[in-house]
Write an enzyme that holds these catalytic residues in place. Structure first.
Site, PDB file in Angstrom:
ATOM      1  N   SER A   3      -3.186  -9.397  -3.579  1.00 42.46           N
ATOM      2  CA  SER A   3      -3.179  -9.597  -2.122  1.00 42.46           C
ATOM      3  C   SER A   3      -4.165 -10.689  -1.683  1.00 42.46           C
ATOM      4  O   SER A   3      -5.315 -10.726  -2.114  1.00 42.46           O
ATOM      5  CB  SER A   3      -3.542  -8.296  -1.407  1.00 42.46           C
ATOM      6  OG  SER A   3      -3.669  -8.558  -0.023  1.00 42.46           O
TER       7      SER A   3
ATOM      8  N   LYS B 246       4.652   0.759   3.749  1.00 36.79           N
ATOM      9  CA  LYS B 246       4.747   0.519   5.197  1.00 36.79           C
ATOM     10  C   LYS B 246       5.538   1.608   5.923  1.00 36.79           C
ATOM     11  O   LYS B 246       5.221   1.949   7.063  1.00 36.79           O
ATOM     12  CB  LYS B 246       5.384  -0.847   5.470  1.00 36.79           C
ATOM     13  CG  LYS B 246       4.482  -2.022   5.092  1.00 36.79           C
ATOM     14  CD  LYS B 246       5.130  -3.335   5.477  1.00 36.79           C
ATOM     15  CE  LYS B 246       4.343  -4.504   4.929  1.00 36.79           C
ATOM     16  NZ  LYS B 246       4.912  -5.803   5.323  1.00 36.79           N
TER      17      LYS B 246
ATOM     18  N   MET C 174      11.088 -15.892   3.968  1.00 39.47           N
ATOM     19  CA  MET C 174       9.952 -15.003   4.235  1.00 39.47           C
ATOM     20  C   MET C 174       9.052 -14.843   2.999  1.00 39.47           C
ATOM     21  O   MET C 174       7.937 -14.349   3.102  1.00 39.47           O
ATOM     22  CB  MET C 174      10.451 -13.649   4.761  1.00 39.47           C
ATOM     23  CG  MET C 174      10.877 -13.767   6.235  1.00 39.47           C
ATOM     24  SD  MET C 174      11.882 -12.411   6.872  1.00 39.47           S
ATOM     25  CE  MET C 174      10.758 -11.051   6.764  1.00 39.47           C
TER      26      MET C 174
END
Ligand code: ATR
Length: 270
Positions: free
Chosen positions: A14, A66, A214
């Protein structure tokens, strides 16, 4: 000092800690932003442990948590409610777990940074998974002429249309039925992760077409490479969306919106 972190599994890759450290420095905020790899079967425990400690103020949530984060929340913003997924968590004044989703607004901000106006435009969105659901509300808010959601599994595109149709002109399509050129084509499939192309007909591209993947990568993504080859005027990858969704989360937590351009340049140069 206030503490923040990104929770995922895996989370080692990340870039969020680096992005938020740059935002903190730029805005003179005294905070620490780390990484938490939650066990796949113990996401809620990880979140609860985090917020139980003093000065632990906010979490970003990434793959694959999520949707679980959405379920855990006691309060959600409207855009998170519709997204069915949460990427930003914080506690309200009365200690309720609140969730927001900044992915869609991150995408729209990055498009604006690139000089792209969505109002009255014809937009094709490829894919109908969590990533696409997360961005539809902010896109429709810009009042495009139409949004067509094209997916391999048509029923999933139909489901998204039924969730978002009250917000604007949105319809579904199978790949074979795509029969038009678009101003903007957004790839929200996970096909790029495995180096695959969604089976779109070349006719979606006209000389003015902009494509947005994306995903991001050091070199052009497979999708953007394909679009360039067939004459797209501009191709953009998702690095800017990553930075903009982080800036929005930072603003939610700290009440100050950081500048993103330099952060993007720094990440691009890595
Ligand atoms: P995410 O959370 O990244 O959106 P997801 O919910 O698993 O992940 O959704 C992945 C999306 O990529 C889906 O729209 C999927 O199509 P299906 O719904 O038909 O499975 C799409 N996808 C993945 N690989 C693809 C490929 N090779 N070609 C076309 N679409 C692909």
């Amino acid at each position: 000092m206030d503490y923040y972190a990104v929770v995922g599994n895996p989370v080692g890759h990340s870039k969020s800690p680096m992005i938020h450290a740059m935002f903190a420095q730029q805005t003179n905020q005294d905070l620490n932003y780390g990484k938490i790899e939650a066990p796949l079967d113990a996401f809620s425990e990880s979140v609860n442990t985090f917020f139980a400690q003093k000065n632990q103020k906010g979490l970003n949530i990434t793959v694959p948590f999520k949707e679980q984060a959405w379920s855990l929340c006691q309060e959600r913003t409207e855009r998170a409610e519709l997204a069915g997924a949460v990427n930003t968590l914080y506690l309200s004044k009365n200690n309720k777990l609140c969730g927001d989703n900044t992915d869609g607004v991150g995408l729209v901000s990055d498009l604006k940074n690139n000089g792209i106006v969505l109002k009255n435009k014809k937009i094709l969105i490829v894919g109908a998974g969590g990533a696409v659901r997360g961005v539809l509300q902010p896109i429709l808010k810009e009042m495009p002429e139409c949004v067509v959601v094209c997916n391999r599994t048509l029923s999933k595109a139909d489901e998204l249309v039924s969730i978002f149709k009250h917000l604007g002109n949105i319809r579904s399509s199978a790949f074979e039925a795509v029969n038009d050129a678009y101003d903007l084509v957004i790839n929200g499939t996970s096909a790029s992760l495995s180096g695959n192309l969604p089976p779109l007909p070349v006719k979606v591209i006209k000389p003015e077409t902009v494509t947005y993947d994306m995903m991001y990568s050091k070199d052009a993504t497979v999708f953007n490479g394909w679009a360039k080859q067939y004459g797209a005027s501009k191709t953009i990858d998702g690095l800017g969306m990553l930075v903009e969704q982080a800036a929005e989360a930072f603003d939610i937590w700290r009440g100050v919106k950081p500048q993103t351009t330099e952060v993007m340049e720094t990440l691009r140069a890595l």
